[in-house]
Scaffold this motif. Structure first.
Motif, PDB file in Angstrom:
ATOM      1  N   VAL A 171       0.962  -1.155   0.071  1.00 32.26           N
ATOM      2  CA  VAL A 171       0.198  -0.134  -0.019  1.00 32.26           C
ATOM      3  C   VAL A 171       0.989   1.237  -0.152  1.00 32.26           C
ATOM      4  O   VAL A 171       1.853   1.120   0.518  1.00 32.26           O
ATOM      5  CB  VAL A 171      -0.858  -0.047   1.203  1.00 32.26           C
ATOM      6  N   SER A 172       0.453   1.959  -0.678  1.00 34.20           N
ATOM      7  CA  SER A 172       1.185   3.563  -0.670  1.00 34.20           C
ATOM      8  C   SER A 172       0.178   4.613  -0.539  1.00 34.20           C
ATOM      9  O   SER A 172      -1.171   4.443  -1.054  1.00 34.20           O
ATOM     10  CB  SER A 172       1.892   3.557  -2.102  1.00 34.20           C
ATOM     11  N   PRO A 173       0.668   5.841  -0.396  1.00 30.57           N
ATOM     12  CA  PRO A 173      -0.240   7.262  -0.384  1.00 30.57           C
ATOM     13  C   PRO A 173      -0.838   7.201  -1.506  1.00 30.57           C
ATOM     14  O   PRO A 173      -0.516   6.606  -2.526  1.00 30.57           O
ATOM     15  CB  PRO A 173       0.688   8.164   0.013  1.00 30.57           C
ATOM     16  N   PRO A 174      -1.878   7.836  -1.673  1.00 29.27           N
ATOM     17  CA  PRO A 174      -2.709   8.873  -0.577  1.00 29.27           C
ATOM     18  C   PRO A 174      -3.168   8.183   0.501  1.00 29.27           C
ATOM     19  O   PRO A 174      -3.520   6.719   0.231  1.00 29.27           O
ATOM     20  CB  PRO A 174      -3.532   9.620  -1.253  1.00 29.27           C
ATOM     21  N   ASN A 175      -3.312   8.556   1.605  1.00 30.30           N
ATOM     22  CA  ASN A 175      -3.890   8.108   2.909  1.00 30.30           C
ATOM     23  C   ASN A 175      -5.381   8.069   2.688  1.00 30.30           C
ATOM     24  O   ASN A 175      -5.899   8.884   1.721  1.00 30.30           O
ATOM     25  CB  ASN A 175      -3.388   9.029   3.904  1.00 30.30           C
ATOM     26  N   GLY A 176      -6.030   7.077   3.284  1.00 30.63           N
ATOM     27  CA  GLY A 176      -7.467   7.175   3.310  1.00 30.63           C
ATOM     28  C   GLY A 176      -8.008   5.757   3.019  1.00 30.63           C
ATOM     29  O   GLY A 176      -7.345   4.680   3.411  1.00 30.63           O
TER      30      GLY A 176
END
Length: 88
Positions: free
Chosen positions: A17-22
């Motif tokens: 997993v990688s940004p963006p956060n959410g």
């Protein structure tokens, strides 16, 4: 079949997993016929609830067709499930 195995939940499974956060969702699809590539669409950002996300994906998947041995497009027999997760 349960994936991952209840006795070893990380065996052969790797999530990157990688940004963006959410919020995000991982979807597992089971097909009665072989499928080479299945590129699911991103759920529109205005859909927030999991039930609405699943309904969107179910509608999209019901419209998919898979070529048979004679290259005729046929209705697919799908089963799928999804899990939401949060990238922090």
């Amino acid at each position: 079949m349960t994936i991952p195995l209840a006795t070893d939940p990380y065996a052969g499974i790797r999530y990157v997993v990688s940004p963006p956060n959410g919020q995000a969702m991982i979807v597992a699809v089971l097909s009665a016929q072989p499928v080479q590539i299945l590129d699911l669409p991103d759920v529109p950002t205005d859909i927030k609830e999991k039930s609405a996300m699943l309904a969107y994906l179910a509608k999209w998947m019901n419209e998919l067709r898979i070529p048979d041995d004679a290259s005729q497009l046929r209705e697919a027999k799908w089963s799928f499930n999804a899990k939401s997760y949060t990238i922090q």
